[in-house]
Design a protein around this motif. Structure first.
Motif, PDB file in Angstrom:
ATOM      1  N   SER A   1      37.262  33.133  35.503  1.00 57.05           N
ATOM      2  CA  SER A   1      36.730  32.261  36.546  1.00 57.05           C
ATOM      3  C   SER A   1      36.275  30.932  35.947  1.00 57.05           C
ATOM      4  O   SER A   1      37.049  30.246  35.295  1.00 57.05           O
ATOM      5  CB  SER A   1      35.611  32.980  37.302  1.00 57.05           C
TER       6      SER A   1
ATOM      7  N   ASP B   1      41.775  35.042  36.485  1.00 53.17           N
ATOM      8  CA  ASP B   1      41.243  34.445  37.721  1.00 53.17           C
ATOM      9  C   ASP B   1      40.530  33.120  37.420  1.00 53.17           C
ATOM     10  O   ASP B   1      39.437  32.835  37.944  1.00 53.17           O
ATOM     11  CB  ASP B   1      40.289  35.421  38.427  1.00 53.17           C
TER      12      ASP B   1
ATOM     13  N   HIS C   1      46.017  36.948  37.254  1.00 50.00           N
ATOM     14  CA  HIS C   1      45.366  36.436  38.471  1.00 50.00           C
ATOM     15  C   HIS C   1      45.611  37.361  39.653  1.00 50.00           C
ATOM     16  O   HIS C   1      46.735  37.802  39.897  1.00 50.00           O
ATOM     17  CB  HIS C   1      45.912  35.045  38.802  1.00 50.00           C
TER      18      HIS C   1
ATOM     19  N   ASP D   1      43.140  36.685  45.637  1.00 42.09           N
ATOM     20  CA  ASP D   1      41.946  35.923  45.284  1.00 42.09           C
ATOM     21  C   ASP D   1      41.588  34.956  46.413  1.00 42.09           C
ATOM     22  O   ASP D   1      42.378  34.081  46.773  1.00 42.09           O
ATOM     23  CB  ASP D   1      42.202  35.151  43.982  1.00 42.09           C
TER      24      ASP D   1
ATOM     25  N   TYR E   1      45.959  32.218  44.379  1.00 44.23           N
ATOM     26  CA  TYR E   1      47.012  32.533  43.409  1.00 44.23           C
ATOM     27  C   TYR E   1      47.904  31.324  43.140  1.00 44.23           C
ATOM     28  O   TYR E   1      48.419  31.153  42.030  1.00 44.23           O
ATOM     29  CB  TYR E   1      47.840  33.719  43.926  1.00 44.23           C
TER      30      TYR E   1
ATOM     31  N   SER F   1      44.287  42.930  43.335  1.00 48.10           N
ATOM     32  CA  SER F   1      43.028  42.297  42.951  1.00 48.10           C
ATOM     33  C   SER F   1      42.731  41.068  43.799  1.00 48.10           C
ATOM     34  O   SER F   1      43.642  40.336  44.196  1.00 48.10           O
ATOM     35  CB  SER F   1      43.071  41.876  41.477  1.00 48.10           C
TER      36      SER F   1
ATOM     37  N   HIS G   1      39.289  38.180  43.400  1.00 47.94           N
ATOM     38  CA  HIS G   1      38.821  37.334  42.303  1.00 47.94           C
ATOM     39  C   HIS G   1      38.263  38.153  41.149  1.00 47.94           C
ATOM     40  O   HIS G   1      38.164  37.642  40.030  1.00 47.94           O
ATOM     41  CB  HIS G   1      37.751  36.365  42.821  1.00 47.94           C
TER      42      HIS G   1
END
Length: 270
Positions: A98, A123, A218, A222, A227, A248, A250
């Motif tokens: 992140s 991510d 990623h 998200d 993405y 998934s 984030h």
């Protein structure tokens, strides 16, 4: 352990399995609003495969000191540089999640990838958090400002509302509580300043400076960093490969820990 990154300011560092059998090391940089404990599902597994896991709490978060200032990408990259130098780490895989992804990208550009043999972005906030002409998939500035303003009003409520959008599926109240409690270990002003920096800085010009082999992991669902931003990052880092995590949001290190761990083991050993 604690390492002084500038006069009077120390960051917390944990070194898991320093005697890694194959001398492979991953250095973890967490994201907002969490701390190094967010990677517990990696720490439980990777050392079993001879991988040394070194992790730090970004200043203002977790067990690190919580100064009023020093939350720019440049200063946070400098903190990483001091820790790597102090521990004499070499040929590591640098992993950023992140906002931690943005910070590791800035480190790679600012320090020309010193001490790093591979880069892993999970991510990552890249190329930018806020939408602009060079990175059209970010959030509108008004949305970023609204997120920041909510932290001034009621931080626990804000974090409780954020947690479900962080994950792709309902992981239960206990996981949401864990997320919120981890975030509340940070200084509230540090969380505000980090998000302000993410909203006002970007790493668009840093991406072309990265020479190390780079793996981009990623979540395709998200909701915070779409993405498509990962696809754009993949295009701009020459020696990179994109790995979509199809279950998934984030929080890929938690949502899809088993698959991410396998991918990380393969990447480190490749």
């Amino acid at each position: 352990m604690y390492i002084e990154v500038e006069k009077g300011i120390h960051v917390f560092v944990e070194d898991i399995n320093p005697g890694g059998q194959n001398n492979k090391t991953i250095f973890f940089v967490h994201g907002w609003p969490l701390n190094h404990n967010m990677f517990q599902y990696q720490y439980n597994v990777l050392p079993q495969h001879g991988i040394r896991c070194v992790c730090m709490d970004i200043r203002g978060n977790g067990q690190s000191d919580k100064p009023w200032g020093g939350y720019t990408f440049d200063r946070l990259a400098d903190d990483i540089a001091v820790v790597l130098e102090t521990l004499k780490l070499e040929n590591i895989t640098l992993l950023g999640f992140s906002v931690g992804g943005a910070i590791t990208i800035r480190y790679m550009s600012r320090y020309k990838g010193h001490r790093v043999s591979k880069l892993a972005l999970v991510d990552a906030v890249s190329p930018s958090f806020v939408k602009d002409p060079d990175s059209p998939y970010g959030v509108p500035r008004e949305q970023a400002d609204a997120l920041i303003n909510q932290m001034y009003v009621n931080l626990p409520v804000f974090l409780s509302g954020l947690s479900p959008s962080f994950f792709n599926r309902n992981l239960g109240n206990a996981t949401n509580d864990w997320f919120v409690n981890m975030a509340l270990d940070s200084a509230s002003y540090a969380l505000i300043k980090l998000l302000q920096v993410a909203a006002n800085e970007n790493v668009e010009k840093d991406l072309s400076q990265i020479q190390a082999p780079t793996a981009i992991f990623h979540g395709v669902h998200d909701q915070l960093i779409p993405y498509k931003s990962a696809e754009l990052t993949n295009q701009r880092i020459k020696n990179s490969k994109l790995f979509p995590l199809t279950n998934s949001g984030h929080g890929a290190p938690i949502c899809q820990a088993d698959e991410l761990n396998k991918l990380l083991i393969d990447f480190v050993n490749s």
